[in-house]
Scaffold this motif. Structure first.
Motif: not given
Ligand code: G6P
Length: 387
Positions: A38, A40, A70, A72, A74
């Protein structure tokens, strides 16, 4: 920790260093059963995140891996259930670093990313953010390891451990890796046949080197690197390589890191920094341009490997620290690494509960520093003063 399906979250995922990190994971694909990565970032970093994130996906696809990437904004979604959280963010982006460098220099004092007043400014901006991340981690991934690369790495790591209470924090830096490679090259001995002991604090550590026979080779390296012939100097792209005082190092009997220049040969370094300031070319200003070029390259839909141009940045070998740390914790590999961690008596000249940067194996329980003991008097005062 999840066995067999790792989730790794990187805060500051839009950084131009992300391809370095991805390359490091790919190199270790047989040791790290990654399921999800992820990346971010914040709204201001969205465009960069999308560009470098797409490139990360291409790199992983080219390596024939099925890892999910991913992208993101968030942070909570990224942290939820993560096994490892790595941090490589820069609060205020590069424009804030330009100020860190230029404001002190406008007053005729050292302006540098991690040292002097500039490093302090950066710490003041960054520590509240790392503490907020830890607050989220307490709720969302209470067992995760925090692998901090965010500068000023020593201070940020100390804040995370001492004030955030996150004991599973390891602070990393690429500088020791460069020194290890340099020693191996200069002595003509494979790196794995040398034994290193580093001690100090981030961007202010010294090291000593031994060979397999137990012979100390530090003085020989001082001669080779800093002696009258000066075969090789500074290996860091981001530090002006004004020569150290050879006699001083001989007398000290320890190898310095590049950042010692700002203190051991302060006048030359300050003069050079002020010249860069006057030309509008402090390191952050140069890096901003380099970064612009890097992101242009990253936009190329055919680029699926880390481009050579990334080596213009000071953080080369970054992934050999971050990804190896994760692999060593996960597999209990006991890789010998240099880590910012709690002192706990490793360096007797510094308080027990402060963070120091020292050598030792990385196990499933984290870093286990080798004892260092006391510094010679010529280093004791300055390290205490720096801390
Ligand atoms: C070194 C340091 C890093 C620092 C980097 C700066 O490698 O260890 O902490 O961030 O240099 O490089 P840059 O290209 O951003 O000036």
């Amino acid at each position: 920790m999840t066995r067999g399906a790792l989730k790794i979250a990187t805060i500051g995922g839009g950084s131009s260093y992300t391809p370095e990190l991805i390359e490091g994971y790919i190199k270790r694909k047989d040791e790290l059963p990654i399921k999800e990565i992820w990346l971010v970032d914040i709204e201001a970093g969205k465009e960069k995140l999308e560009i470098v994130g797409a490139m990360a996906k291409r790199m992983i696809k080219a390596a024939g891996l099925d890892w999910e990437v991913h992208l993101t904004l968030d942070r909570e979604a990224a942290l939820k259930g993560a096994d490892f959280v790595s941090t490589q963010f820069r609060v205020g982006l590069l424009d804030a670093r330009i100020k860190d460098e230029r404001i002190p220099l406008s007053h005729g004092v050292l302006g540098q990313e991690t040292n002097g007043a500039g490093g302090m400014f950066k710490a003041f901006r960054t520590i509240p953010v790392i503490l907020a991340i830890i607050d989220d981690m307490k709720r969302l991934c209470p067992d995760a390891w925090l692998v901090n690369f965010t500068n000023p790495a020593g201070m940020v790591t100390e804040a995370a451990i001492k004030h955030g209470g996150w004991k599973k924090t390891v602070g990393l830096c690429n500088v020791p890796i460069g020194h290890r490679k340099q020693a191996a090259e200069m002595l003509g001995i494979p790196e794995e046949d040398l034994f290193f002991k580093f001690a100090g604090i981030n961007h202010f550590h010294w090291h000593r080197v031994w060979d397999k026979e137990g012979q100390e080779r530090t003085q020989e390296l001082i001669d080779l690197i800093y002696g009258p012939k000066q075969e090789q100097e500074n290996h860091l792209k981001n530090i002006f390589d004004a020569p150290f005082h050879y006699e001083q190092l001989k007398d000290l009997g320890m190898l310095p890191c590049g950042y010692h220049r700002y203190y051991y040969i302060e006048d030359e370094m300050l003069k050079h920094s002020i010249e860069e300031y006057e030309r509008g070319e402090t390191r952050a200003q140069v890096v901003k341009e380099t970064e612009g070029r890097l992101f242009e390259l990253y936009k190329d839909p055919k680029l699926d490997y880390k481009p050579k141009e990334l080596e213009e940045r000071g953080g080369t070998h970054y992934s050999d620290a971050a990804c190896e740390m994760i692999a060593s914790i996960y597999n209990d590999k006991r890789t010998d690494m240099v880590v910012s961690t709690e002192n706990n008596g490793t360096i007797t000249d510094l308080p027990y509960d402060c963070v120091v940067e020292v050598s030792g194996p990385v196990t499933a329980h984290g870093h286990e520093p080798y004892n260092w003991g006391a510094f010679p008097p010529a280093a004791r005062g300055i390290i205490q003063n720096m801390k």
